[in-house]
Design an enzyme around this catalytic site. Structure first.
Site, PDB file in Angstrom:
ATOM      1  N   ASN A  76      -5.629  14.204  -9.850  1.00  0.00           N
ATOM      2  CA  ASN A  76      -6.068  14.280 -11.838  1.00  0.00           C
ATOM      3  C   ASN A  76      -5.903  16.370 -11.863  1.00  0.00           C
ATOM      4  O   ASN A  76      -5.812  16.734 -11.110  1.00  0.00           O
ATOM      5  CB  ASN A  76      -7.654  14.161 -11.609  1.00  0.00           C
ATOM      6  N   SER A 101      -1.528   6.601 -14.178  1.00  0.00           N
ATOM      7  CA  SER A 101      -1.754   6.480 -15.472  1.00  0.00           C
ATOM      8  C   SER A 101      -2.614   4.663 -15.757  1.00  0.00           C
ATOM      9  O   SER A 101      -3.353   5.110 -16.515  1.00  0.00           O
ATOM     10  CB  SER A 101      -1.769   6.933 -16.530  1.00  0.00           C
ATOM     11  N   ASP A 161      -4.991   8.012  -5.662  1.00  0.00           N
ATOM     12  CA  ASP A 161      -5.428   9.425  -5.445  1.00  0.00           C
ATOM     13  C   ASP A 161      -6.598   9.312  -4.220  1.00  0.00           C
ATOM     14  O   ASP A 161      -6.384   9.537  -3.425  1.00  0.00           O
ATOM     15  CB  ASP A 161      -6.641   9.945  -6.704  1.00  0.00           C
ATOM     16  N   ASP A 193       0.893  -0.935   0.324  1.00  0.00           N
ATOM     17  CA  ASP A 193       0.147  -0.283   0.311  1.00  0.00           C
ATOM     18  C   ASP A 193       0.757   1.632   0.057  1.00  0.00           C
ATOM     19  O   ASP A 193       1.459   1.469   0.888  1.00  0.00           O
ATOM     20  CB  ASP A 193      -0.873   0.258   1.295  1.00  0.00           C
ATOM     21  N   VAL A 231      -7.429   3.802 -13.715  1.00  0.00           N
ATOM     22  CA  VAL A 231      -8.135   3.779 -14.533  1.00  0.00           C
ATOM     23  C   VAL A 231      -8.455   4.457 -15.959  1.00  0.00           C
ATOM     24  O   VAL A 231      -9.047   4.720 -16.455  1.00  0.00           O
ATOM     25  CB  VAL A 231      -9.534   4.810 -12.977  1.00  0.00           C
TER      26      VAL A 231
END
Length: 297
Positions: free
Chosen positions: A24, A118, A34, A10, A121
């Site tokens: 983002n 990136s 995020d 993690d 998702v």
């Protein structure tokens, strides 16, 4: 010189100077890495994002905030391109790593933990995301000494680790089994064999040399099975190991058991026997003090 390691775990638990967030453009938190960083770090990260970046950041850019409750001093927020939304310019992804490393230098950070920016998702192809990360870190001049590439899933970690060992092989102890393996092996067989060779070098980096060649061969065969999930049987056909496949051709990821049995193990035994002390033999010839008759192996 920077040391790069692959970490399975993690990213919010990494005790480093700076944790890199895959942010983002709005810089207000989101999903994936995020969201995890904002949740673990607490409200202080969001408050500072609002204060420092009222208009957000452009794709490919980065900025820093407090790390809040995280076991780090700073969070460096890098805005990666959304591949699925058409942002497929590789230079934007490279820019994320360069900007993060530059900000780390400004802050005086010496250790960092990156996610694969990136690759979640935003849908950037995994193998290329790994290549971009490692190639950019290798090319970028920075004072950071310890870089960790953190993957939450085991399958992603295995792919990252194979590529990290290819570009950033770890040091080996002088009297270790790992020292018998080349740092950058020749391509004797299929491409996956070279990845497996480097992986074994890392696995044995601190393992002392055994007492004899029999024990060495047992170590190699056990490691082969542990890493590939298949026993080393001399007559087996080549098989594919996904984490050793960077997608560069038909033979990518291919491992050849017969090559390991007939070529790799004898090479390693020869190198091992060269490390043994020698004693005078019959008619003054020198023989290895503890080396068994390898003709029977």
């Amino acid at each position: 010189m920077v040391t790069v390691t692959a970490v399975h775990g993690d990213i919010t638990e990494q005790a480093v100077d700076a944790i890199v967030n895959a942010a983002n453009r709005q810089m207000r938190g989101g999903g994936g890495v995020d969201g995890a960083i904002h949740r673990a770090g607490g409200r202080a990260i969001l408050d500072e994002c609002i204060a420092r970046f009222p208009d957000g950041l452009r794709t490919g850019d980065a900025g820093w905030t407090t790390a809040g409750k995280l076991p780090a001093r700073w969070v460096i927020h890098a805005v990666g391109p959304n591949y699925l939304a058409g942002e497929q310019d590789r230079s934007l992804l490279e820019s994320c790593y360069r900007r993060a490393l530059a900000i780390a230098d400004e802050l005086g950070a010496r250790s960092m933990a990156f996610p694969l920016i990136s690759a979640g998702v935003y849908g950037w192809p995994l193998d290329d995301a790994i290549d971009v990360a490692l190639e950019t870190i290798a090319r970028t001049r920075a004072r950071v000494e310890d870089v960790r590439l953190v993957s939450f899933s085991e399958s992603t970690h295995r792919r990252v680790r194979a590529q990290v060992l290819r570009q950033f092989p770890p040091p080996t102890d002088p009297r270790s089994v790992g020292r018998l393996f080349d740092r950058a092996p020749h391509q004797w067989s299929l491409r996956g064999d070279a990845y497996l060779w480097r992986t074994m070098r890392a696995e044995f980096a601190s393992v002392p040399l055994p007492a004899d060649a029999w024990a060495l061969e047992k170590l190699i065969r056990t490691a082969f099975e542990s890493i590939t999930g298949r026993p080393l049987t001399d007559g087996d056909e080549p098989f594919h190991v996904p984490e050793f496949d960077p997608g560069h051709g038909m033979s990518a990821g291919g491992v050849t058991p017969s090559w390991w049995a007939s070529t790799a193990i004898p090479i390693l035994i020869d190198r091992f026997e060269a490390t043994l002390p020698v004693e005078p033999g019959i008619d003054g010839l020198s023989v290895a003090a503890a080396g068994p008759d390898r003709s029977a192996i």
